[in-house]
Design an enzyme around this catalytic site. Structure first.
Site, PDB file in Angstrom:
ATOM      1  CD1 TRP A 222      -2.411   1.830   0.360  1.00 44.01           C
ATOM      2  CD2 TRP A 222      -2.347   1.692   2.580  1.00 44.01           C
ATOM      3  NE1 TRP A 222      -3.260   2.793   0.875  1.00 44.01           N
ATOM      4  CE2 TRP A 222      -3.238   2.725   2.238  1.00 44.01           C
ATOM      5  CE3 TRP A 222      -2.141   1.412   3.943  1.00 44.01           C
ATOM      6  CZ2 TRP A 222      -3.913   3.495   3.186  1.00 44.01           C
ATOM      7  CZ3 TRP A 222      -2.810   2.161   4.882  1.00 44.01           C
ATOM      8  CH2 TRP A 222      -3.691   3.194   4.501  1.00 44.01           C
TER       9      TRP A 222
ATOM     10  CE1 TYR B  58      -4.245  -1.069  -0.541  1.00 40.71           C
ATOM     11  CE2 TYR B  58      -2.554  -2.716  -0.852  1.00 40.71           C
ATOM     12  CZ  TYR B  58      -3.565  -2.164  -0.092  1.00 40.71           C
ATOM     13  OH  TYR B  58      -3.871  -2.725   1.125  1.00 40.71           O
TER      14      TYR B  58
ATOM     15  CB  SER C 144     -10.056  -7.374   3.743  1.00 41.47           C
ATOM     16  OG  SER C 144      -9.268  -6.432   4.447  1.00 41.47           O
TER      17      SER C 144
ATOM     18  CB  SER D  78      -1.493  -1.458   9.837  1.00 42.24           C
ATOM     19  OG  SER D  78      -2.084  -0.943   8.673  1.00 42.24           O
TER      20      SER D  78
END
Ligand SMILES: NC(=O)c1ccc[n+]([C@@H]2O[C@H](COP(=O)([O-])OP(=O)(O)OC[C@H]3O[C@@H](n4cnc5c(N)ncnc54)[C@H](OP(=O)(O)O)[C@@H]3O)[C@@H](O)[C@H]2O)c1
Length: 283
Positions: A22, A50, A148, A197
Site C-alpha cells: 500500500w 492501491y 477483509s 499494518s
C-alpha cells in the site's frame, strides 16, 4: 520464516509473512517487489485500490523467480457490491497483472470506503460480490477467496449463503490494537487472520515501552511487532520498499517470552494515527 507457510482451510499454502505494498507506487512498486522476491519473500499483498497491481506483477516477472513459487493476493475494490461489476473487476485484475490466476482475492471491505463504519452493512451487495468471487474460483482464476475488514455479522452474512467458504479475514491487528473477539470469531469460522499494518502504519515507533522491549531482545520495533503477530497465529503484512527493512522484517526467528507477550497484549491502544487518520481504516 518467510518460507514457512500456513495452510488455509481449502488446503492452499500461504507463506507466513507477506510484503505489504500500500502506498508504494509506479516503478517503486516494481523495484520493491523485485527486491523482496530476491531477498526471499514469496507472498505479496496488493489491491485494486492501491493502483499498483501491474507494477507488482512486473516486479514478480523481473525477479526471475517462477510465478508458481509466489503467492499473490489482491483485493476486490470496496465499491463493487454487485455481481456484474465484481466479475468484471476480477477479470481486470488478471489482465492488469498479466496472470492466468491469482492466489488469493479478498473483498477489501464490507462497505464502500465512503460508508466505512456506518450501520449499512451492504449485506446483499456483499453476497453478490462473493458470488462473483466464487465463480472465478470455480473457473480456476483464483485459488482462494476471502474477506477483509469483515466484522462478525458480515462474516455470518457470507456464510449464510455461500457455496465456497471464505478462508481469510485480513484485519487491522497490531500491538496495542488487537481485536481479540473478531480474531477468535474469524478463527472459529475457519478463517486465517491476516494482520495488516503490523507496525501500526509506523505509529508504533513512537511507543517508548515497545522501543525498550525491542532493545532488550536486540531487535527492531518492526521485528518485535511482526513476531508478536506470528506468535498469536496471525499472518503479518509489513509494508516497506526499503530492502534493508525487508531483510530486517524477515529475520524474526526469536521468541517473545510469555510475560512480555502479556505486556504487549495489554498495551494501551493508539489514540490517534496522525495523518493516517484520514484513511477510513484508521478512524
Ligand atoms: N485490507 C486493508 O484494508 C488494509 C489496510 C491497511 C494496510 N493493509 C496492508 O497491510 C500492509 C502494511 O500496513 P501499512 O502499510 O499500514 O503499515 P505497516 O506495515 O504497519 O508500517 C509501515 C511503516 O513501517 C516502516 N517500516 C516497516 N519495516 C521497517 C523496518 N524494518 N525498519 C524501519 N521502518 C520500517 C515503513 O517505513 P519504510 O517504508 O521506510 O520502510 C512504514 O513507515 C499494507 O501495505 C497493505 O498491504 C491492508
Amino acid at each position: 520464516m518467510i518460507k514457512e507457510t500456513f495452510t488455509l482451510a481449502n488446503g492452499v499454502d500461504v507463506p507466513k509473512i507477506g510484503l505489504g505494498t500500500w502506498l508504494i507506487e509506479g516503478n517503486d512498486a516494481e523495484n520493491a517487489v523485485k527486491e523482496a522476491v530476491k531477498i526471499g519473500y514469496r507472498h505479496i499483498d496488493t489491491a485494486q485500490d492501491y493502483g499498483n497491481e501491474g507494477e507488482v506483477a512486473a516486479g514478480i516477472k523481473a525477479s526471475g523467480v517462477s510465478r508458481d513459487e509466489i503467492f499473490v493476493t489482491t483485493k476486490l475494490a470496496a465499491r463493487y457490491k454487485d455481481y456484474a461489476g465484481a466479475a468484471e473487476a476480477i477479470d481486470e485484475s488478471l489482465e492488469k497483472m498479466g496472470l492466468d490466476h491469482i492466489d488469493l482475492m479478498i473483498i477489501h471491505s464490507p462497505q464502500p470506503w465512503d460508508h466505512f463504519g456506518s450501520s449499512d452493512r451492504f449485506f446483499e451487495g456483499n453476497r453478490e460480490a462473493w458470488r462473483a468471487l466464487e465463480d472465478a474460483h470455480k473457473a480456476g482464476k483464483i485459488r482462494a477467496i476471502g474477506l477483509s475488514n469483515f466484522a462478525a455479522q458480515d462474516i455470518d452474512n457470507i456464510l449464510s449463503s455461500c457455496t465456497v467458504k471464505p478462508v481469510v479475514n485480513q484485519i487491522l491487528a497490531h500491538v496495542s490494537n488487537t481485536p481479540w473477539d473478531l480474531i477468535q470469531y474469524s478463527q472459529d469460522k475457519g478463517l486465517l487472520v491476516e494482520a495488516y499494518s503490523p507496525v501500526g502504519h509506523g505509529e508504533l515507533f513512537k511507543n517508548e515501552q515497545i522501543a525498550e522491549m525491542a532493545k532488550q531482545y536486540g531487535v527492531s520495533i518492526p521485528q518485535l511487532c511482526i513476531r508478536y503477530d506470528l506468535q498469536l497465529g496471525l499472518l503479518p503484512l509489513p509494508k516497506t520498499a526499503n530492502p534493508d527493512h525487508m531483510k530486517n522484517n524477515a529475520d524474526v526467528d526469536f521468541v517473545i517470552a510469555d510475560k512480555d507477550m502479556e505486556t504487549l497484549k495489554n498495551m494501551a491502544p493508539i489514540e490517534d494515527y496522525g495523518e493516517a487518520s484520514a484513511f477510513p481504516v484508521f478512524q
